[in-house]
Scaffold this active site. Structure first.
Site, PDB file in Angstrom:
ATOM      1  N   TYR A 183     -30.224 -67.429   7.878  1.00  0.00           N
ATOM      2  CA  TYR A 183     -30.722 -66.963   6.584  1.00  0.00           C
ATOM      3  C   TYR A 183     -29.553 -66.635   5.639  1.00  0.00           C
ATOM      4  O   TYR A 183     -29.651 -66.828   4.433  1.00  0.00           O
ATOM      5  CB  TYR A 183     -31.549 -65.682   6.747  1.00  0.00           C
ATOM      6  CG  TYR A 183     -32.962 -65.858   7.259  1.00  0.00           C
ATOM      7  CD1 TYR A 183     -33.451 -67.090   7.682  1.00  0.00           C
ATOM      8  CD2 TYR A 183     -33.818 -64.751   7.304  1.00  0.00           C
ATOM      9  CE1 TYR A 183     -34.757 -67.205   8.149  1.00  0.00           C
ATOM     10  CE2 TYR A 183     -35.121 -64.864   7.754  1.00  0.00           C
ATOM     11  CZ  TYR A 183     -35.587 -66.082   8.188  1.00  0.00           C
ATOM     12  OH  TYR A 183     -36.870 -66.196   8.637  1.00  0.00           O
ATOM     13  N   ASP A 188     -37.053 -62.053  12.632  1.00  0.00           N
ATOM     14  CA  ASP A 188     -35.656 -62.268  12.273  1.00  0.00           C
ATOM     15  C   ASP A 188     -35.436 -63.774  12.271  1.00  0.00           C
ATOM     16  O   ASP A 188     -36.283 -64.533  12.755  1.00  0.00           O
ATOM     17  CB  ASP A 188     -34.727 -61.585  13.290  1.00  0.00           C
ATOM     18  CG  ASP A 188     -33.249 -61.756  12.948  1.00  0.00           C
ATOM     19  OD1 ASP A 188     -32.908 -61.722  11.750  1.00  0.00           O
ATOM     20  OD2 ASP A 188     -32.429 -61.939  13.866  1.00  0.00           O
ATOM     21  N   SER A 189     -34.283 -64.194  11.767  1.00  0.00           N
ATOM     22  CA  SER A 189     -33.967 -65.622  11.800  1.00  0.00           C
ATOM     23  C   SER A 189     -33.742 -66.098  13.232  1.00  0.00           C
ATOM     24  O   SER A 189     -33.813 -67.286  13.503  1.00  0.00           O
ATOM     25  CB  SER A 189     -32.701 -65.876  10.976  1.00  0.00           C
ATOM     26  OG  SER A 189     -31.644 -65.076  11.478  1.00  0.00           O
ATOM     27  N   CYS A 191     -34.180 -57.851   9.988  1.00  0.00           N
ATOM     28  CA  CYS A 191     -33.151 -58.710   9.398  1.00  0.00           C
ATOM     29  C   CYS A 191     -32.732 -58.093   8.065  1.00  0.00           C
ATOM     30  O   CYS A 191     -33.565 -57.927   7.170  1.00  0.00           O
ATOM     31  CB  CYS A 191     -33.755 -60.100   9.182  1.00  0.00           C
ATOM     32  SG  CYS A 191     -32.669 -61.232   8.294  1.00  0.00           S
ATOM     33  N   ASN A 192     -31.466 -57.751   7.959  1.00  0.00           N
ATOM     34  CA  ASN A 192     -30.973 -57.159   6.710  1.00  0.00           C
ATOM     35  C   ASN A 192     -31.058 -58.142   5.548  1.00  0.00           C
ATOM     36  O   ASN A 192     -31.318 -57.755   4.409  1.00  0.00           O
ATOM     37  CB  ASN A 192     -29.500 -56.749   6.872  1.00  0.00           C
ATOM     38  CG  ASN A 192     -29.308 -55.624   7.855  1.00  0.00           C
ATOM     39  OD1 ASN A 192     -29.226 -54.470   7.470  1.00  0.00           O
ATOM     40  ND2 ASN A 192     -29.240 -55.933   9.131  1.00  0.00           N
ATOM     41  N   THR A 193     -30.807 -59.417   5.850  1.00  0.00           N
ATOM     42  CA  THR A 193     -30.775 -60.430   4.793  1.00  0.00           C
ATOM     43  C   THR A 193     -32.166 -60.591   4.174  1.00  0.00           C
ATOM     44  O   THR A 193     -32.324 -60.571   2.952  1.00  0.00           O
ATOM     45  CB  THR A 193     -30.288 -61.775   5.371  1.00  0.00           C
ATOM     46  OG1 THR A 193     -29.081 -61.549   6.102  1.00  0.00           O
ATOM     47  CG2 THR A 193     -30.046 -62.787   4.284  1.00  0.00           C
ATOM     48  N   CYS A 205     -25.862 -56.516   9.659  1.00  0.00           N
ATOM     49  CA  CYS A 205     -26.634 -57.700  10.064  1.00  0.00           C
ATOM     50  C   CYS A 205     -27.033 -57.442  11.503  1.00  0.00           C
ATOM     51  O   CYS A 205     -26.190 -57.041  12.320  1.00  0.00           O
ATOM     52  CB  CYS A 205     -25.778 -58.956   9.968  1.00  0.00           C
ATOM     53  SG  CYS A 205     -26.501 -60.406  10.791  1.00  0.00           S
ATOM     54  N   THR A 206     -28.304 -57.657  11.807  1.00  0.00           N
ATOM     55  CA  THR A 206     -28.776 -57.261  13.139  1.00  0.00           C
ATOM     56  C   THR A 206     -28.113 -58.087  14.248  1.00  0.00           C
ATOM     57  O   THR A 206     -27.983 -57.608  15.379  1.00  0.00           O
ATOM     58  CB  THR A 206     -30.308 -57.362  13.232  1.00  0.00           C
ATOM     59  OG1 THR A 206     -30.737 -58.668  12.784  1.00  0.00           O
ATOM     60  CG2 THR A 206     -30.975 -56.301  12.372  1.00  0.00           C
ATOM     61  N   HIS A 207     -27.673 -59.292  13.930  1.00  0.00           N
ATOM     62  CA  HIS A 207     -26.967 -60.086  14.947  1.00  0.00           C
ATOM     63  C   HIS A 207     -25.650 -59.428  15.379  1.00  0.00           C
ATOM     64  O   HIS A 207     -25.181 -59.641  16.486  1.00  0.00           O
ATOM     65  CB  HIS A 207     -26.642 -61.481  14.400  1.00  0.00           C
ATOM     66  CG  HIS A 207     -27.777 -62.457  14.466  1.00  0.00           C
ATOM     67  ND1 HIS A 207     -28.788 -62.473  13.553  1.00  0.00           N
ATOM     68  CD2 HIS A 207     -28.050 -63.450  15.357  1.00  0.00           C
ATOM     69  CE1 HIS A 207     -29.635 -63.452  13.853  1.00  0.00           C
ATOM     70  NE2 HIS A 207     -29.219 -64.053  14.950  1.00  0.00           N
TER      71      HIS A 207
HETATM   72  N1  DGL Z   1     -29.985 -61.145  11.461  1.00  0.00           N
HETATM   73  C1  DGL Z   1     -29.974 -61.320  10.065  1.00  0.00           C
HETATM   74  C2  DGL Z   1     -29.519 -60.083   9.315  1.00  0.00           C
HETATM   75  O1  DGL Z   1     -29.738 -58.990   9.772  1.00  0.00           O
HETATM   76  C3  DGL Z   1     -29.523 -62.615   9.450  1.00  0.00           C
HETATM   77  C4  DGL Z   1     -28.708 -63.584  10.225  1.00  0.00           C
HETATM   78  C5  DGL Z   1     -28.739 -64.970   9.582  1.00  0.00           C
HETATM   79  O2  DGL Z   1     -29.681 -65.697   9.868  1.00  0.00           O
HETATM   80  O3  DGL Z   1     -27.848 -65.265   8.787  1.00  0.00           O
HETATM   81  O4  DGL Z   1     -28.993 -60.160   8.240  1.00  0.00           O
END
Ligand code: DGL
Length: 261
Positions: free
Chosen positions: A39, A7-8, A70-72, A180-182
């Site tokens: 990301y 992930d990022s 990471c979804n992105t 988004c996983t965050h």
């Molecule tokens: N955690 C990431 C996601 O699931 C991206 C967060 C980011 O770096 O913008 O999309």
């Protein structure tokens, strides 16, 4: 051989936590691309490049499978990564399908990064479910930064969420999808902005289950004991500091789950 996660930053821990729970007989390598976070505010070309580097690194560490936590990165790069690398790759995408199924085409709000919202993958998913008229999308990029600072509930977090929801009617939604996983780290505080009974749905458990199934199908499951090694790009924070932070976050996620169940 371990399983690689990337992930990022710290968002993918929400997926790792589920994997540790349902696949404890594996070891894991968690790659946090702190040098390139966020990301969600980069170009698709940049994200694809970061994703290639992450998978290369995890492959070179001997990982037998990789989870794009990471979804992105999944929305931009999963197809290309699968073509380029021979090891099995599992992605995560906003859990719109279970949300539509569980709410029977009532109104749904999907929160994600600006890139995930702009990319065609999510739009295609929504169209395939015939849900264009009932799904609203909202970019919440600052939650990524709050998460990295381990700031999950503060006046600033609440002001930000309130501001982003200003043009929406939270009472209209029967489900909130965390794309988004965050954002999983903010489940509790986000829930406060929606009157009951909004369902908060995310793809982390679905992704962990898909990983388990894939390992079983390929006959490569097992051989570990839930050990996690942390890798960080850019040298900041140091891997030991990231491991300590990740330990705190994993404990917090476990506590949140106990409280919810
Ligand atoms: N955690 C990431 C996601 O699931 C991206 C967060 C980011 O770096 O913008 O999309």
């Amino acid at each position: 051989m371990p399983i690689g996660f990337f992930d990022s930053g710290l968002g993918g821990l929400t997926v790792l936590e589920k994997a540790l729970r349902i696949i404890p007989d594996e070891d894991y390598v968690y790659y946090a691309d702190e040098a390139n976070i966020p990301y969600g505010e980069k170009t698709p070309e940049q994200i694809a490049q970061y994703a290639r580097e992450a998978v290369e690194c995890l492959r070179d560490r001997g990982c037998k499978a990789v989870v794009i936590a990471c979804n992105t990165a999944t929305s931009v790069a999963v197809e290309e990564l699968r073509q380029r690398f021979s090891l099995p790759i599992v992605g995560i995408e906003p859990a719109v399908k279970p949300a539509v199924e569980q709410t029977g085409h009532r109104r749904i709000l999907v929160m994600a990064t600006p890139v995930t919202i702009r990319e065609s993958r999510l739009k295609g998913l929504i169209a395939s479910l015939d849900a264009e008229d009932t799904v609203d999308l909202l970019a919440m990029p600052e939650l990524v930064r709050f998460c990295e600072r381990e700031e999950y509930d503060s006046p600033a977090v609440r002001d930000y969420i309130r501001g982003r929801l200003r043009d929406k009617d939270p009472a209209a939604y029967s489900a909130l999808v965390l794309g988004c996983t965050h954002f999983n780290h903010f489940r509790a505080v986000l829930g406060d902005f929606f009157p009951e009974p909004v369902r908060i749905i995310d793809g982390s458990m679905g992704t962990a289950r898909r990983l388990r199934k894939l390992l079983e199908q390929r006959g490569i499951r097992g051989g570990g004991s839930g050990r996690v090694e942390y890798l960080v790009t850019g040298g900041e924070p140091a891997p030991e500091a990231l491991a300590a932070r990740a330990g705190r976050l994993l404990d917090r996620l476990k506590r949140m789950e106990k409280e919810e169940s």
